[in-house]
Design an enzyme around this catalytic site. Structure first.
Site, PDB file in Angstrom:
ATOM      1  N   MET A   1     -22.911 -13.226  31.278  1.00  7.65           N
ATOM      2  CA  MET A   1     -23.933 -13.487  32.299  1.00  7.65           C
ATOM      3  C   MET A   1     -23.899 -14.962  32.705  1.00  7.65           C
ATOM      4  SD  MET A   1     -27.129 -11.017  31.570  1.00  7.65           S
ATOM      5  CE  MET A   1     -27.919 -12.001  30.319  1.00  7.65           C
TER       6      MET A   1
ATOM      7  N   LEU B   1     -22.054 -20.492  30.441  1.00  3.53           N
ATOM      8  CA  LEU B   1     -21.058 -20.340  29.373  1.00  3.53           C
ATOM      9  C   LEU B   1     -21.125 -21.477  28.350  1.00  3.53           C
ATOM     10  CD1 LEU B   1     -17.941 -19.171  31.443  1.00  3.53           C
ATOM     11  CD2 LEU B   1     -19.789 -17.796  30.458  1.00  3.53           C
TER      12      LEU B   1
ATOM     13  N   HIS C   1     -18.718 -18.062  24.396  1.00  4.38           N
ATOM     14  CA  HIS C   1     -18.005 -17.336  25.455  1.00  4.38           C
ATOM     15  C   HIS C   1     -16.538 -17.770  25.506  1.00  4.38           C
ATOM     16  CE1 HIS C   1     -22.257 -17.486  27.161  1.00  4.38           C
ATOM     17  NE2 HIS C   1     -22.034 -16.187  27.141  1.00  4.38           N
TER      18      HIS C   1
ATOM     19  N   ALA D   1     -20.002 -17.705  17.256  1.00  6.42           N
ATOM     20  CA  ALA D   1     -19.778 -19.159  17.256  1.00  6.42           C
ATOM     21  C   ALA D   1     -21.118 -19.846  17.026  1.00  6.42           C
ATOM     22  CB  ALA D   1     -19.192 -19.599  18.595  1.00  6.42           C
TER      23      ALA D   1
ATOM     24  N   SER E   1     -26.985 -18.896  25.505  1.00  7.96           N
ATOM     25  CA  SER E   1     -27.383 -19.542  26.759  1.00  7.96           C
ATOM     26  C   SER E   1     -28.873 -19.876  26.709  1.00  7.96           C
ATOM     27  CB  SER E   1     -27.101 -18.614  27.938  1.00  7.96           C
ATOM     28  OG  SER E   1     -25.759 -18.174  27.876  1.00  7.96           O
TER      29      SER E   1
HETATM   30  P1  AMP Z   1     -24.107 -13.170  27.454  1.00  5.96           P
HETATM   31  O1  AMP Z   1     -23.583 -14.052  28.545  1.00  5.96           O
HETATM   32  O2  AMP Z   1     -25.165 -13.805  26.631  1.00  5.96           O
HETATM   33  O3  AMP Z   1     -24.468 -11.808  27.954  1.00  5.96           O
HETATM   34  O4  AMP Z   1     -22.914 -12.956  26.439  1.00  5.96           O
HETATM   35  C1  AMP Z   1     -21.659 -12.503  26.885  1.00  5.96           C
HETATM   36  C2  AMP Z   1     -20.816 -12.190  25.701  1.00  5.96           C
HETATM   37  O5  AMP Z   1     -20.656 -13.357  24.893  1.00  5.96           O
HETATM   38  C3  AMP Z   1     -21.434 -11.115  24.776  1.00  5.96           C
HETATM   39  O6  AMP Z   1     -20.409 -10.257  24.307  1.00  5.96           O
HETATM   40  C4  AMP Z   1     -22.016 -11.940  23.657  1.00  5.96           C
HETATM   41  O7  AMP Z   1     -22.119 -11.241  22.432  1.00  5.96           O
HETATM   42  C5  AMP Z   1     -20.987 -13.058  23.563  1.00  5.96           C
HETATM   43  N1  AMP Z   1     -21.589 -14.213  22.904  1.00  5.96           N
HETATM   44  C6  AMP Z   1     -22.745 -14.834  23.234  1.00  5.96           C
HETATM   45  N2  AMP Z   1     -23.012 -15.820  22.354  1.00  5.96           N
HETATM   46  C7  AMP Z   1     -21.995 -15.816  21.454  1.00  5.96           C
HETATM   47  C8  AMP Z   1     -21.685 -16.583  20.292  1.00  5.96           C
HETATM   48  N3  AMP Z   1     -22.486 -17.562  19.874  1.00  5.96           N
HETATM   49  N4  AMP Z   1     -20.562 -16.300  19.604  1.00  5.96           N
HETATM   50  C9  AMP Z   1     -19.731 -15.300  20.004  1.00  5.96           C
HETATM   51  N5  AMP Z   1     -19.964 -14.534  21.098  1.00  5.96           N
HETATM   52  C10 AMP Z   1     -21.075 -14.791  21.808  1.00  5.96           C
END
Ligand code: AMP
Length: 273
Positions: free
Chosen positions: A30, A33, A37, A176, A186
């Site tokens: 979303m 980043l 990400h 991470a 985010s």
């Molecule tokens: P989002 O933009 O929050 O919807 O996340 C997009 C993707 O990034 C999803 O698959 C999340 O699980 C992954 N993601 C978000 N934060 C982390 C993190 N800290 N470590 C690993 N993957 C992440």
């Protein structure tokens, strides 16, 4: 990095590689980043020849009163980060591309979506599986990279892919964290300095739960004492189906509020032998 803003271009782009027998990875996000990400993009290169990241703030996974309008949007910085890791393409779908028949979730996420996040945000997983199913149809990826940070989401999407028989593999990538162990998110951008100091207790208390140093009740209490305003859940579960397994669980998961910000985290727990 190729910027793709319509479905016809996406089709041409994916087909041109597919014809050459290349494997395509999709990294759904979303935006806003961060290094979590970026890790998905880097990891994707171990599984595919071409990596496409998409950024789409999906309206159907936000309920009325949640942060859809204020969700951080940082496209220029996002592009810089993706270019720095040599992501091949950025797909920016429109709402019309994703929801041609109206903005509503058209897939039900099923039983695995009901506890934990589903119990607290009942709309959420239907929105997630609806947007992802559409993305999978439009981009036909071979692998899709998703973070363990959203552990229940990862399991829900794996189940949807199996049920719908999408010919692709979902790869879970380890969470991470920053130097204090806080899972990158985010939404961390919403935290004040004082809230951040409380937020970094979440992973530490969860680790104590995972190590059986605290019970669920004690860990919940510890979060409140650390300064969290409300705990939606702090529990151990069976990783595969997220059901309670009081005797031999293998995952701990928590969601807790700091003011207006809701943080989630999870980690593996060693099964008893
Ligand atoms: P989002 O933009 O929050 O919807 O996340 C997009 C993707 O990034 C999803 O698959 C999340 O699980 C992954 N993601 C978000 N934060 C982390 C993190 N800290 N470590 C690993 N993957 C992440």
């Amino acid at each position: 990095m190729k910027k793709i803003e319509n479905i016809a271009l996406l089709n041409d782009y994916v087909s041109s590689y597919r014809e050459k027998g290349k494997l395509v990875a999709l990294v759904p996000t979303m935006g806003a980043l961060h290094a979590g990400h970026v890790k998905l993009v880097e990891e994707a290169k171990n599984y595919a020849d071409i990596v496409i990241t998409y950024i789409f703030v999906n309206p159907t996974q936000f309920a009325e009163g949640e942060d859809l309008d204020t969700y951080p949007r940082t496209l220029e910085a996002d592009i810089e980060k993706l270019e720095a890791v040599d992501c091949d393409a950025l797909w920016l779908p429109s709402v019309q591309d994703i929801y041609p028949n109206g903005v509503e979730a058209n897939i039900q996420a099923g039983e695995i979506a009901k506890p934990l996040e589903g119990a607290n945000r009942p709309h959420f997983f239907n929105g997630v599986v609806s947007v992802l199913a559409r993305m999978f149809v439009l981009s036909a990826p071979d692998v899709v990279m998703m973070g363990e940070k959203d552990f229940q989401q990862l399991q829900v999407v794996k189940k949807m892919v199996a049920d719908k028989k999408f010919p692709l593999e979902i790869i879970g990538v380890e969470t991470a964290r920053d130097e204090n162990g806080l899972a990158l998110s985010s939404r961390n951008a919403y935290l004040s300095e004082a809230e951040y100091k409380i937020a970094i207790q979440l992973n530490k208390i969860l680790k104590q739960l995972a190590d059986n140093e605290l019970s669920e009740v004690e860990a919940t209490q510890a979060l409140i004492e650390a300064g969290f305003d409300k705990v939606d859940y702090c529990t151990h579960r069976e990783a595969e189906n997220l059901c309670p397994n009081p005797k031999n669980p293998d995952r701990v998961l928590a969601a807790a509020w700091l003011g207006q910000t809701r943080l989630i985290d999870n980690m593996a727990m060693k099964r008893k032998t």
